[in-house]
Design an enzyme around this catalytic site. Structure first.
Site, PDB file in Angstrom:
ATOM      1  CG  ASP A  52      -6.972  -6.495  28.080  1.00 25.32           C
ATOM      2  OD1 ASP A  52      -6.172  -7.446  28.170  1.00 25.32           O
ATOM      3  OD2 ASP A  52      -7.406  -6.073  26.987  1.00 25.32           O
TER       4      ASP A  52
ATOM      5  CG  ASP B  60      -7.032  -9.167  20.274  1.00 26.82           C
ATOM      6  OD1 ASP B  60      -6.469  -9.174  21.380  1.00 26.82           O
ATOM      7  OD2 ASP B  60      -6.642  -9.855  19.305  1.00 26.82           O
TER       8      ASP B  60
ATOM      9  N   GLY C 139     -12.138  -8.079  32.083  1.00 28.29           N
ATOM     10  CA  GLY C 139     -10.868  -8.311  31.416  1.00 28.29           C
ATOM     11  C   GLY C 139     -10.924  -8.003  29.939  1.00 28.29           C
ATOM     12  CG  HIS C 140      -8.476  -9.255  25.819  1.00 27.29           C
ATOM     13  ND1 HIS C 140      -7.952  -8.065  25.361  1.00 27.29           N
ATOM     14  CD2 HIS C 140      -8.478 -10.101  24.744  1.00 27.29           C
ATOM     15  CE1 HIS C 140      -7.640  -8.180  24.080  1.00 27.29           C
ATOM     16  NE2 HIS C 140      -7.961  -9.400  23.677  1.00 27.29           N
ATOM     17  CG  PHE C 141     -12.091 -12.406  25.814  1.00 32.36           C
ATOM     18  CD1 PHE C 141     -12.123 -12.556  24.431  1.00 32.36           C
ATOM     19  CD2 PHE C 141     -10.938 -12.801  26.488  1.00 32.36           C
ATOM     20  CE1 PHE C 141     -11.054 -13.097  23.744  1.00 32.36           C
ATOM     21  CE2 PHE C 141      -9.862 -13.350  25.810  1.00 32.36           C
ATOM     22  CZ  PHE C 141      -9.914 -13.491  24.431  1.00 32.36           C
TER      23      PHE C 141
END
Length: 292
Positions: free
Chosen positions: A243, A109, A269-271
């Site tokens: 994500d 990120d 997902g993102h995490f």
């Protein structure tokens, strides 16, 4: 009860650099190859709490908190201008203060534009890059960026205020849950700590400033890509394929500038570390050289 000698101990430390007191986590043999973990929004080095001990038997692992995040302290009199250029200057001073001559980068990120600035400044220092949902391509920006793009195009008070719900406990919890089939597996400590630290006096405005400044990262994407094309560092893009923020096209695009880049998908997902820390740790251990 004696401590298990096979579980590496993680120490928490602070160091004054760039007139900022940087908090960081450190583990592993001091003479082992260094892996520098750079966190993203809205997290801190706490996001690496499970990854660090899974790497620290083989690597010297260092995870700082960026200014405005975690437990890094920026004195009010410092009049710090929160931008990605400023975060990168502080992190460059941090690597100098620790005398990190050679290191692999793990970027996630916000850690991606910070880490890639470091790599461009010190290309001979970077031995490898692991990008876990760390974007460097415009096609990697998903539809979830629409409200922030609107703010870039028209930085009005109304567009700024429209982003404030993202910075609440519920907004951050939703970000953690997106793209994960069973959000109940996510431990609440991470997003609860993130929300509490962001809620400190003045910090919401810092985060909104960084939302606005992210547009300057997009302007730098061609420079990041030029670095990747010329330096060709060993690169692993390990990506939560669900994500909504940094979509799979961003991972695939690394191969355009570095044909040897390795892309690995995770069904999350993102995490990704909240659900697939063992898979990520194994990938890093296979990818990053363990010899000094």
């Amino acid at each position: 009860m004696p401590r298990d000698p096979y579980v590496p101990r993680t120490s928490v430390r602070r160091i004054a650099v760039d007139k900022v007191k940087v908090f960081y986590r450190e583990a592993g043999p001091p003479d082992a190859p260094v892996v520098l973990l750079l966190h993203g929004f809205p997290t801190s080095s706490f996001q690496y709490r499970e990854l660090i001990p899974r790497l620290a038997d083989r690597y010297h692992v260092i995870a700082p908190d960026l200014p405005g995040f975690g437990f890094t302290e920026v004195p009010e009199g410092r009049q710090y201008q929160y931008s990605f250029d400023a975060l990168s200057r502080t992190m460059l001073a941090f690597t100098d203060a620790l005398d990190l001559k050679r290191f692999a980068l793990y970027i996630f990120d916000y850690g991606a534009p910070v880490g890639l600035r470091l790599a461009m400044a010190r290309p001979k220092s970077v031995t490898a890059i692991v990008s876990q949902n760390g974007n460097a391509y415009e096609e990697g920006l998903g539809e979830a960026w629409r409200p922030i793009r609107r703010y870039w195009q028209e930085p009005s008070a109304g567009n700024r205020d429209a982003l404030r719900p993202v910075l609440t406990l519920e907004g951050i919890r939703r970000e953690y849950a997106q793209g994960i089939a069973d959000p109940s597996v996510i431990a609440p400590e991470g997003y609860t700590l993130d929300a509490a630290l962001i809620a400190r006096p003045g910090n919401v405005e810092i985060q909104l400033d960084l939302f606005l400044d992210y547009a300057n990262n997009v302007k730098l994407y061609p420079a990041f890509q030029d670095y990747l094309r010329k330096a060709k560092p060993p690169l692993l893009a390990i990506w939560g394929k669900n994500d909504p923020f940094f979509i799979p096209a961003g991972a695939q695009a690394f191969r355009r500038d570095n044909p040897n880049a390795v892309v690995q998908w995770l069904d999350t997902g993102h995490f990704a570390l909240e659900t697939h820390v063992d898979e990520v740790a194994q990938a890093v251990r296979q990818f990053v050289r363990s010899e000094p």
